[in-house]
Design a protein around this motif. Structure first.
Motif, short mmCIF file in Angstrom:
data_model
loop_
_atom_site.label_atom_id
_atom_site.label_comp_id
_atom_site.label_asym_id
_atom_site.label_seq_id
_atom_site.Cartn_x
_atom_site.Cartn_y
_atom_site.Cartn_z
N TYR A 176 42.94 48.22 25.56
CA TYR A 176 43.33 49.58 25.92
C TYR A 176 42.15 50.34 26.53
N LYS A 177 40.98 50.20 25.94
CA LYS A 177 39.78 50.87 26.46
C LYS A 177 39.46 50.40 27.88
N GLU A 226 41.95 51.98 30.33
CA GLU A 226 41.62 53.37 30.66
C GLU A 226 40.43 53.44 31.60
N LYS A 258 41.56 52.57 35.09
CA LYS A 258 42.24 53.69 35.76
C LYS A 258 41.23 54.66 36.36
#
Length: 344
Positions: A162-163, A166, A169
C-alpha cells in the motif's frame, strides 16, 4: 506436383492485418456477451442474496470448497478467519456501462463480522482491465487493511504494498509515466517491499495477500490504457480503408516488475472467483454436503441456528472445520474430514 510460389511478405502482412480486424470483431462480441450475461444474472443475484441471508455460513462454506488454484493459497489462519468472520461476499462489474471502461473489470467485496484480526467491516478490491502496446490484463491498486496489533496475516506485505502504491501515485503526478517507472525502483518503499517479498516464504503467503496484488505485468494507468485503445482503433480504421500501416519499433522494457508483486498469480485467482465461484456459488455450497459423490437433498438436513451455536461453543478451541458449523463435519474428538471433491 507443382509447389505453390510463396506469397510476398507484403501480401502476408496485409492478410495478417485483416485478421486483426476480425479478431477485434470477435472481442466486441465477447464484451457484449458479458454485458448481456450480467443483465440476465442481475435479478438472480439479487434473489440469491435475499435467500442466503437465511442460511448461516453460506459464503464460508462456498470458499471452503474453493478450487485448488485458490485453496492452495488459503493458509490455516486464513481458513479460520473465513470460517468465523466472513459474512457477505459480492462481485460487481463496475465498468459494465462505462464507455471508457471495460465489462471485464470487476470488484470483489468481502464483508466481515467483528474479529480479532482487523478493524475493517468491508474490504473491497477493484480490478481494472487495461491495455499497453504489448499486453492486456487486470491491474489493481493495493488495499489498506487495518490490521490489529500483531495480527497481520501477511507479515507486513499488504502494508508495504500500500505504501508503494501511494508513493507510485505521487511519482506519477509529478512526472511522465515512462520516467515515473524508471524512478520507481529508487523509491525507499520499493526497496522495502522487495526485501519483504525476498525474505517471505512463497508457500506461506496468506490469501489476504491478494489485496496487495497490482498486476501480472505492471501497473497500467487509465490514461495509458485509453491512449493505447485510441491508437489501436485508429490503426483498425486505416486497415479497413486499405491503407498501409507503418509498424513502430518499441523499446524493450527489461524491468522486472514482479520483484515487488506480492501475489504473482493474483489475476488468475480473482478471475476464477469472479467468473466461476461467484455465479456458481450455490453449486459450491451444495458440494459441501455431497459426501458420496452425489448431490444431497438439502431439505433433508436438520440444521438450526441453535445447533450452530452449540457446535461453535463446544469446538471453540479446536482447529476450524467449516462444515462442522452446519453439523456435517467433525466432532470434538475427531480430526477434520477430508475436503469433498466436486464433480467436473
Amino acid at each position: 506436383m507443382a509447389i505453390p510460389e510463396p506469397e510476398a511478405p507484403e501480401v502476408l502482412m496485409a492478410r495478417f492485418e485483416e485478421l486483426s480486424v476480425l479478431e477485434t470483431e470477435f472481442e466486441d462480441v465477447e464484451l457484449e456477451i458479458i454485458r448481456k450475461a450480467e443483465a440476465l444474472h442481475a435479478p438472480l443475484y439479487k434473489k440469491r442474496a435475499e435467500f442466503i441471508t437465511k442460511i448461516p455460513h453460506f459464503w464460508p462454506l462456498v470458499f471452503e470448497q474453493a478450487p485448488p488454484e485458490i485453496d492452495n493459497f488459503i493458509q490455516p489462519s486464513d481458513s479460520k478467519v473465513l470460517a468465523e468472520c466472513l459474512d457477505t461476499f459480492e462481485v460487481s462489474r463496475f465498468e459494465i456501462n462505462d464507455p471508457k471502461g471495460s465489462p471485464r473489470s470487476f470488484s470483489l467485496q468481502f464483508g466481515f463480522k467483528e474479529n480479532e484480526y482487523f478493524e475493517d467491516k468491508v474490504i473491497e478490491k477493484k480490478f481494472w482491465f487495461r491495455k499497453t502496446k504489448d499486453w492486456a490484463g487486470l491491474v489493481s491498486e493495493p488495499v489498506l487493511i487495518h490490521w490489529k496489533n500483531d495480527k497481520d496475516l501477511t507479515g507486513g506485505l499488504t502494508d508495504a504494498a500500500y505504501k508503494l502504491g501511494e508513493a507510485r501515485k505521487q511519482l506519477a503526478a509529478d512526472t511522465s509515466s515512462d520516467k515515473a517507472r524508471q524512478k520507481e525502483r529508487k523509491l525507499p518503499e520499493y526497496k522495502e517491499l522487495a526485501e519483504k517479498i525476498e525474505t517471505s516464504l512463497e508457500s506461506s503467503i496468506s490469501f489476504f495477500g491478494i489485496f496487495a496484488f497490482v498486476s501480472g505485468y505492471r501497473w497500467v494507468s487509465a490514461e495509458e490504457s485509453e491512449q493505447v485503445i485510441t491508437e489501436d482503433q485508429a490503426k483498425l480504421e486505416k486497415i479497413k480503408r486499405g491503407e498501409k500501416i507503418e509498424e513502430e519499433e518499441d523499446e524493450e522494457d527489461t524491468q522486472d516488475y514482479q520483484e515487488v508483486e506480492v501475489f504473482p498469480s493474483g489475476d488468475e485467482v480473482v478471475t476464477i472467483i469472479a467468473e466461476d465461484m461467484w455465479p456458481n456459488a450455490i453449486k459450491y455450497y451444495k458440494a459441501t454436503f455431497d459426501e458420496d459423490g452425489d448431490d444431497e437433498d438439502l431439505s433433508e438436513l436438520e440444521v438450526s441456528e441453535g445447533d450452530l451455536m452449540d457446535e461453535d461453543d463446544s469446538d471453540a478451541g479446536d482447529p476450524v472445520d467449516i462444515r462442522a458449523l452446519v453439523g456435517k463435519g467433525r466432532k470434538s474428538d475427531q480430526s477434520p474430514p477430508a475436503k469433498k471433491q466436486r464433480k467436473k
